[in-house]
Design an enzyme around this catalytic site. Structure first.
Site, PDB file in Angstrom:
ATOM      1  N   HIS A  76      31.156 116.029  18.937  1.00 45.81           N
ATOM      2  CA  HIS A  76      32.418 116.160  18.191  1.00 45.81           C
ATOM      3  C   HIS A  76      32.624 117.602  17.707  1.00 45.81           C
ATOM      4  CE1 HIS A  76      33.057 111.850  18.318  1.00 45.81           C
ATOM      5  NE2 HIS A  76      31.878 111.639  17.791  1.00 45.81           N
ATOM      6  N   LYS A 112      23.532 111.643  16.704  1.00 46.34           N
ATOM      7  CA  LYS A 112      24.522 112.490  16.049  1.00 46.34           C
ATOM      8  C   LYS A 112      24.275 113.965  16.348  1.00 46.34           C
ATOM      9  CE  LYS A 112      27.446 111.301  13.946  1.00 46.34           C
ATOM     10  NZ  LYS A 112      28.798 110.940  14.473  1.00 46.34           N
ATOM     11  N   ASP A 126      35.188 111.474  12.131  1.00 51.40           N
ATOM     12  CA  ASP A 126      34.221 112.326  12.829  1.00 51.40           C
ATOM     13  C   ASP A 126      34.899 113.231  13.857  1.00 51.40           C
ATOM     14  OD1 ASP A 126      34.791 110.418  14.724  1.00 51.40           O
ATOM     15  OD2 ASP A 126      32.721 109.809  15.079  1.00 51.40           O
ATOM     16  N   LEU A 178      42.505 108.603  18.545  1.00 53.53           N
ATOM     17  CA  LEU A 178      41.510 109.407  19.261  1.00 53.53           C
ATOM     18  C   LEU A 178      42.163 110.336  20.261  1.00 53.53           C
ATOM     19  CD1 LEU A 178      38.520 109.930  20.349  1.00 53.53           C
ATOM     20  CD2 LEU A 178      39.003 108.088  21.955  1.00 53.53           C
ATOM     21  N   GLU A 208      30.878 111.712  23.875  1.00 53.16           N
ATOM     22  CA  GLU A 208      32.283 111.360  23.672  1.00 53.16           C
ATOM     23  C   GLU A 208      33.237 112.014  24.660  1.00 53.16           C
ATOM     24  OE1 GLU A 208      31.794 115.074  21.169  1.00 53.16           O
ATOM     25  OE2 GLU A 208      30.584 113.289  21.604  1.00 53.16           O
ATOM     26  N   MET A 236      29.884 105.495  10.930  1.00 56.10           N
ATOM     27  CA  MET A 236      29.995 104.092  10.518  1.00 56.10           C
ATOM     28  C   MET A 236      29.008 103.154  11.224  1.00 56.10           C
ATOM     29  SD  MET A 236      34.065 103.398   9.949  1.00 56.10           S
ATOM     30  CE  MET A 236      33.789 101.646   9.669  1.00 56.10           C
ATOM     31  N   VAL A 261      33.296 107.428   6.163  1.00 59.27           N
ATOM     32  CA  VAL A 261      31.928 107.676   6.629  1.00 59.27           C
ATOM     33  C   VAL A 261      31.968 108.099   8.096  1.00 59.27           C
ATOM     34  CG1 VAL A 261      29.663 106.629   7.037  1.00 59.27           C
ATOM     35  CG2 VAL A 261      30.950 106.063   4.960  1.00 59.27           C
ATOM     36  N   TYR A 313      26.174 112.671  20.686  1.00 63.34           N
ATOM     37  CA  TYR A 313      27.536 112.832  20.180  1.00 63.34           C
ATOM     38  C   TYR A 313      27.623 114.200  19.518  1.00 63.34           C
ATOM     39  CZ  TYR A 313      28.553 107.844  20.796  1.00 63.34           C
ATOM     40  OH  TYR A 313      28.770 106.601  21.327  1.00 63.34           O
ATOM     41  N   ARG A 367      20.253 104.930  13.191  1.00 63.65           N
ATOM     42  CA  ARG A 367      20.189 104.675  14.630  1.00 63.65           C
ATOM     43  C   ARG A 367      19.143 105.580  15.280  1.00 63.65           C
ATOM     44  NH1 ARG A 367      26.471 105.488  16.046  1.00 63.65           N
ATOM     45  NH2 ARG A 367      26.200 106.986  14.346  1.00 63.65           N
TER      46      ARG A 367
END
Length: 376
Positions: free
Chosen positions: A100, A79, A274, A244, A122, A305, A302, A98, A20
């Site tokens: 996390h 990411k 994640d 989540l 997120e 994903m 993964v 993102y 991505r």
């Protein structure tokens, strides 16, 4: 009040098999309208079938190295930064991606150490609890989960050799989905479309009522408790984890004991990996090496994903993130956070302080109000 941002960098993603990219050419064109120059690392969009020429036509500046993209006032990514990107972090940088951080504490330490202002897609959260920047990737990951599960249920991939939709006179696969949020509902919807027998489990009865009304009983809904999860997982051919907690670590709802009691060669797809995962036996895998076997059960975990379908994912992500990226760039992070509480909740670190309460709680450290930290 923080100054407006005039340059945005878009580096190539470096996470394993992450294809991505954080912005589409249309996103570049939109920012260019407001005098914000976008610098895209050469080849950043190739994995998503977006060429450098496409970016140039939209007004972007193609830069030769990651260092050039990271040198801009704000960097947008998909990411979290990897270890070899930590050297690019600095105090006068605004990073929007993102993160996390509850699942990746080493990234939190790097951001704190560098003093970077970091916003996480997120944790941007609306008054009604919705997570607008997590939603598009949750939808993609949810729709991918049954597809991946079906693949690894095939015997030559190590699974039970069960076809999701069965065959005339033969029972279909039983799919258990844990969590009825965006990920879980989309996973259940696609699994039902593949004609599997689907069980969707959640604590929120109103959400289950909504699913039941939409699907008219095609998806079986069950109220979550330990007994229900224990029985359902034991009977499943495929378990999809979709639990989540905004900004925090996902709770473990399937114990190792439950995994041990599953059918031989059943499959687990933990979309929550994640954020640490909701299956006790889970550990993160990659697109290059997506599964492992534990207690005779195939685990797919993964952490990115949606990277499997980067063209779709890139456009879905930019559709959601662009208004927020534009707002932060035009007004600066401090003013953008003051104007919009959702943006304030997205701020995770500022000047060496953690500004997200759920992240700070998991890391075991104190947090500072984001507006206070940005003002300082």
């Amino acid at each position: 009040m923080s100054a407006a941002i005039r340059t945005v960098g878009v580096p190539r993603e470096v996470k394993t098999a992450e294809h991505r990219v954080a912005m589409t050419p249309d996103g570049v064109r939109e920012l260019e309208r407001y005098g914000i120059q976008v610098h895209v690392e050469a080849g950043a969009g190739e994995g998503a079938s977006i060429s450098d020429a496409d970016y140039v036509a939209a007004g972007a500046d193609i830069v030769p190295t990651a260092a050039d993209a990271w040198a801009q006032q704000m960097v947008v990514k998909v990411k979290e930064p990897k270890e070899d990107e930590f050297a690019f972090l600095r105090k006068d940088l605004t990073l929007f991606t993102y993160l996390h951080l509850a699942a990746y504490p080493e990234v939190a330490k790097a951001l704190i150490g560098a003093g970077t202002t970091a916003l996480a897609y997120e944790t941007v959260q609306l008054d009604n609890g919705a997570l607008p920047l997590l939603a598009p990737m949750s939808e993609v990951a949810g729709r991918l989960a049954p597809q991946q599960g079906a693949h690894f249920l095939e015997r030559h991939k190590g699974g039970r050799g069960v076809l999701m939709g069965g065959a005339p006179g033969v029972r279909p696969a039983r799919v258990v989905v844990l969590g009825a949020g965006n990920v879980g509902w989309n996973a259940a919807w696609i699994a039902a479309g593949m004609e599997a027998e689907v069980v969707l489990i959640d604590k929120n009865l109103d959400r289950l009522r909504w699913v039941d009304q939409i699907h008219r009983g095609r998806i079986m809904t069950l109220a979550s408790n330990r007994g229900v999860i224990e029985r359902s997982v034991a009977e499943a051919d495929l378990v999809i984890g979709a639990v989540l907690v905004a900004g925090g670590r996902a709770p473990v709802v399937v114990s190792e004991e439950m995994v041990r009691a599953m059918k031989p060669r059943a499959v687990i797809v933990d979309v929550a990996v994640d954020q640490g995962g909701c299956i006790e036996t889970i550990r993160e895998t990659t697109h290059d090496d997506p599964v492992y076997e534990h207690h005779g059960v195939i685990h797919y975990a993964v952490g990115n994903m949606p990277g499997a379908v980067p063209h779709t994912s890139t456009y879905a992500l930019t559709n959601a993130t662009l208004p927020y990226i534009q707002d932060v760039a035009l007004h600066g992070p401090a003013e953008a956070a003051r104007r919009d509480p959702a943006v304030a909740l997205g701020v995770n670190t500022v000047g060496g302080a953690v500004t997200s309460e759920p992240v700070a709680e998991f890391l075991g450290i104190g947090h500072v109000d984001p507006l206070v930290a940005l003002a300082g």
